[in-house]
Scaffold this motif. Sequence first.
Motif, PDB file in Angstrom:
ATOM      1  N   ASP A   1       0.815  -1.214   0.000  1.00 59.41           N
ATOM      2  CA  ASP A   1       0.000   0.000   0.000  1.00 59.41           C
ATOM      3  C   ASP A   1       0.848   1.263   0.000  1.00 59.41           C
ATOM      4  OD1 ASP A   1       0.884  -0.721   2.564  1.00 59.41           O
ATOM      5  OD2 ASP A   1      -0.755   0.342   3.552  1.00 59.41           O
ATOM      6  N   LEU A   2       1.974   1.244   0.711  1.00 57.72           N
ATOM      7  CA  LEU A   2       2.837   2.424   0.759  1.00 57.72           C
ATOM      8  C   LEU A   2       3.363   2.796  -0.620  1.00 57.72           C
ATOM      9  CD1 LEU A   2       5.012   1.814   3.960  1.00 57.72           C
ATOM     10  CD2 LEU A   2       3.150   3.448   3.671  1.00 57.72           C
ATOM     11  N   TYR A   3       3.574   1.782  -1.443  1.00 55.78           N
ATOM     12  CA  TYR A   3       4.154   2.008  -2.767  1.00 55.78           C
ATOM     13  C   TYR A   3       3.105   1.972  -3.880  1.00 55.78           C
ATOM     14  CZ  TYR A   3       8.701   1.660  -0.533  1.00 55.78           C
ATOM     15  OH  TYR A   3       9.809   1.890   0.265  1.00 55.78           O
ATOM     16  N   GLY A   4       1.838   2.070  -3.484  1.00 51.75           N
ATOM     17  CA  GLY A   4       0.764   2.204  -4.457  1.00 51.75           C
ATOM     18  C   GLY A   4       0.475   0.965  -5.270  1.00 51.75           C
ATOM     19  N   LEU A   5       0.790  -0.221  -4.722  1.00 52.39           N
ATOM     20  CA  LEU A   5       0.577  -1.458  -5.477  1.00 52.39           C
ATOM     21  C   LEU A   5      -0.696  -2.196  -5.065  1.00 52.39           C
ATOM     22  CD1 LEU A   5       4.208  -2.920  -5.580  1.00 52.39           C
ATOM     23  CD2 LEU A   5       3.022  -1.608  -7.339  1.00 52.39           C
ATOM     24  N   ASP A   6      -1.449  -1.641  -4.131  1.00 48.10           N
ATOM     25  CA  ASP A   6      -2.627  -2.341  -3.619  1.00 48.10           C
ATOM     26  C   ASP A   6      -3.902  -1.968  -4.367  1.00 48.10           C
ATOM     27  OD1 ASP A   6      -2.488   0.260  -2.632  1.00 48.10           O
ATOM     28  OD2 ASP A   6      -3.608  -0.233  -0.815  1.00 48.10           O
ATOM     29  N   THR A   7      -3.783  -1.401  -5.572  1.00 52.02           N
ATOM     30  CA  THR A   7      -4.952  -1.018  -6.358  1.00 52.02           C
ATOM     31  C   THR A   7      -5.081  -1.928  -7.574  1.00 52.02           C
ATOM     32  OG1 THR A   7      -3.866   0.512  -7.895  1.00 52.02           O
ATOM     33  CG2 THR A   7      -4.412   1.359  -5.711  1.00 52.02           C
ATOM     34  N   THR A   8      -6.276  -1.987  -8.127  1.00 52.63           N
ATOM     35  CA  THR A   8      -6.520  -2.860  -9.274  1.00 52.63           C
ATOM     36  C   THR A   8      -5.857  -2.346 -10.544  1.00 52.63           C
ATOM     37  OG1 THR A   8      -8.643  -1.735  -9.602  1.00 52.63           O
ATOM     38  CG2 THR A   8      -8.674  -3.797  -8.365  1.00 52.63           C
ATOM     39  N   ALA A   9      -5.216  -1.179 -10.483  1.00 48.60           N
ATOM     40  CA  ALA A   9      -4.452  -0.689 -11.635  1.00 48.60           C
ATOM     41  C   ALA A   9      -3.080  -1.348 -11.716  1.00 48.60           C
ATOM     42  CB  ALA A   9      -4.299   0.828 -11.556  1.00 48.60           C
ATOM     43  N   THR A  10      -2.665  -2.015 -10.637  1.00 50.61           N
ATOM     44  CA  THR A  10      -1.376  -2.707 -10.619  1.00 50.61           C
ATOM     45  C   THR A  10      -1.425  -3.925 -11.534  1.00 50.61           C
ATOM     46  OG1 THR A  10      -0.881  -1.976  -8.377  1.00 50.61           O
ATOM     47  CG2 THR A  10       0.253  -3.950  -9.144  1.00 50.61           C
ATOM     48  N   SER A  11      -0.360  -4.135 -12.307  1.00 50.92           N
ATOM     49  CA  SER A  11      -0.322  -5.261 -13.243  1.00 50.92           C
ATOM     50  C   SER A  11       0.700  -6.299 -12.798  1.00 50.92           C
ATOM     51  CB  SER A  11       0.022  -4.783 -14.653  1.00 50.92           C
ATOM     52  OG  SER A  11       1.336  -4.252 -14.697  1.00 50.92           O
ATOM     53  N   VAL A  12       0.462  -7.538 -13.207  1.00 59.57           N
ATOM     54  CA  VAL A  12       1.373  -8.647 -12.944  1.00 59.57           C
ATOM     55  C   VAL A  12       1.686  -9.321 -14.271  1.00 59.57           C
ATOM     56  CG1 VAL A  12       1.691 -10.864 -11.784  1.00 59.57           C
ATOM     57  CG2 VAL A  12       0.477  -9.011 -10.621  1.00 59.57           C
TER      58      VAL A  12
ATOM     59  N   VAL B   1       5.674  -7.449 -10.813  1.00 61.49           N
ATOM     60  CA  VAL B   1       4.576  -6.580 -10.396  1.00 61.49           C
ATOM     61  C   VAL B   1       4.941  -5.148 -10.747  1.00 61.49           C
ATOM     62  CG1 VAL B   1       3.221  -5.756  -8.437  1.00 61.49           C
ATOM     63  CG2 VAL B   1       3.980  -8.143  -8.516  1.00 61.49           C
ATOM     64  N   LYS B   2       4.004  -4.429 -11.378  1.00 66.03           N
ATOM     65  CA  LYS B   2       4.280  -3.051 -11.797  1.00 66.03           C
ATOM     66  C   LYS B   2       3.130  -2.143 -11.396  1.00 66.03           C
ATOM     67  CE  LYS B   2       6.116  -0.366 -15.672  1.00 66.03           C
ATOM     68  NZ  LYS B   2       5.539   0.883 -15.180  1.00 66.03           N
ATOM     69  N   GLY B   3       3.491  -1.030 -10.747  1.00 67.33           N
ATOM     70  CA  GLY B   3       2.508  -0.041 -10.344  1.00 67.33           C
ATOM     71  C   GLY B   3       2.353   1.051 -11.379  1.00 67.33           C
ATOM     72  N   ILE B   4       1.562   2.052 -11.036  1.00 71.28           N
ATOM     73  CA  ILE B   4       1.282   3.155 -11.953  1.00 71.28           C
ATOM     74  C   ILE B   4       1.944   4.430 -11.441  1.00 71.28           C
ATOM     75  CG2 ILE B   4      -0.881   2.126 -12.724  1.00 71.28           C
ATOM     76  CD1 ILE B   4      -2.349   4.053 -10.843  1.00 71.28           C
ATOM     77  N   ALA B   5       1.826   5.500 -12.234  1.00 67.06           N
ATOM     78  CA  ALA B   5       2.388   6.796 -11.871  1.00 67.06           C
ATOM     79  C   ALA B   5       1.730   7.288 -10.570  1.00 67.06           C
ATOM     80  CB  ALA B   5       2.152   7.783 -13.006  1.00 67.06           C
ATOM     81  N   PRO B   6       2.426   8.071  -9.757  1.00 70.90           N
ATOM     82  CA  PRO B   6       3.735   8.663 -10.068  1.00 70.90           C
ATOM     83  C   PRO B   6       4.932   7.793  -9.684  1.00 70.90           C
ATOM     84  CG  PRO B   6       2.928   9.558  -8.018  1.00 70.90           C
ATOM     85  CD  PRO B   6       1.846   8.638  -8.520  1.00 70.90           C
ATOM     86  N   LEU B   7       4.733   6.742  -8.875  1.00 72.78           N
ATOM     87  CA  LEU B   7       5.882   5.961  -8.411  1.00 72.78           C
ATOM     88  C   LEU B   7       6.411   5.011  -9.478  1.00 72.78           C
ATOM     89  CD1 LEU B   7       4.773   5.117  -4.748  1.00 72.78           C
ATOM     90  CD2 LEU B   7       6.366   6.876  -5.519  1.00 72.78           C
ATOM     91  N   ASN B   8       5.498   4.431 -10.288  1.00 72.25           N
ATOM     92  CA  ASN B   8       5.895   3.504 -11.359  1.00 72.25           C
ATOM     93  C   ASN B   8       6.817   2.396 -10.843  1.00 72.25           C
ATOM     94  OD1 ASN B   8       4.531   4.820 -13.583  1.00 72.25           O
ATOM     95  ND2 ASN B   8       6.054   6.451 -13.379  1.00 72.25           N
ATOM     96  N   ILE B   9       6.472   1.855  -9.697  1.00 72.30           N
ATOM     97  CA  ILE B   9       7.277   0.803  -9.080  1.00 72.30           C
ATOM     98  C   ILE B   9       7.207  -0.475  -9.906  1.00 72.30           C
ATOM     99  CG2 ILE B   9       7.459  -0.711  -7.067  1.00 72.30           C
ATOM    100  CD1 ILE B   9       8.462   2.055  -6.504  1.00 72.30           C
TER     101      ILE B   9
END
Length: 382
Positions: free
Chosen positions: A153-164, A197-205
């Motif tokens: 959650d801290l790195y914005g990966l807990d949303t359904t916009a996150t891809s695997v 696992v890849k997050g979205i902007a702005p972190l783009n983790i």
Amino acid sequence: MHMQTKKNILFLFAAGVMLAGILGTSCKKDAAPDYGIPTITRVAQPLDSASIVTGSFTQWVIIYGTHLGSTQSVSFNDQEVPYKTIYASDSSVTVQIPRAIPKDVTNTVTVTTKGGKATFSFTTVIPPLQLTGMLNEYTAVGDTLILTGANFDLYGLDTTATSVTFTGGSTVNIAGGTASTLKVVVPASAQPGPVTVKGIAPLNISIATVAWYWDNRNFLFDMSNFNGWNGKTYLSSGPDPAPVNGPYFKVAKSWQGGWAWDPFCSNNCAMPAELVNDPAKYINYALKFEMYTPLNPPALPLKLYMVFNSGNFKEFFYDAGGGSYPYSTGGKWRTFTVPLSSWGNLQGFTFSNPIIMEFMLKDSNPSQSNFSICNFRMVPIN
């Protein structure tokens, strides 16, 4: 003049003087309170008076100084503490460090009062993103794979916009997430290997697992063609439970206790070439397997005993239940990881290929078990 009349005149005169004083006072401008310029002298923990210079997310700390009673805000880096959770006196402020990653890292704590602002050098430790593995590396196509870790959650990966993205190129969005888990439905074209696992902007983790989905590396032996001297009587292909990857050992039996030697599996086991050529690299390897127990006892009644039994005898009691037994996987297959470094006795050990390994439950007291286990493999974890 009548005495009563004199008293009335004196009373009216006194009242007039008092009223004039009140009116005169009320017409004067109030002097501004002297709040004083705040200072910070040190930071400590609530139950320890020793000063600290670093703190962690959600940690409670006491900020000591002067003129802090009118505190209006407290910030660590650029993350502000909720006002309602600030407890201030003239000489201290007690707050909880916010659980949020700062956009601007200044390594400071700032207290703002009605008298001004004070800043003090203080480092907030930012926890790393952790992607530690999968609850079941052998999750079937179409089922939900659960990725495990910390701080999603801290790195914005807990949303359904996150891809695997699975090995082979299939990319799907997660079905849901929390701080410690991400859920994703396994696509039909998923191949054995790590997932990214890849997050979205702005972190783009972007982060990849060390563990493999459907890990087919370095199986100790072939359970479809098992030739060990203990274990054939326990082989099963289902239906209870349904197999996760071909045959498995179903160990539903009574154990006699008395530390009896009674393996449910004894076999010559293949070792990775790297481990044979350089045994010191055992710290980079782990024994993995999948295990299933029903919801109700007896399940797994005690620690799983395993041993290297070629030449130099080395044994280990693996605590799958974390000290709580009987242990159940909740009626689901789960992946278990036993780092060889956790054995504590393999320094200087020589790994041959093959090497005898044996597995059993071993204890002073009798017990009853009902668990299924398969896919024994020795894989790199670093």
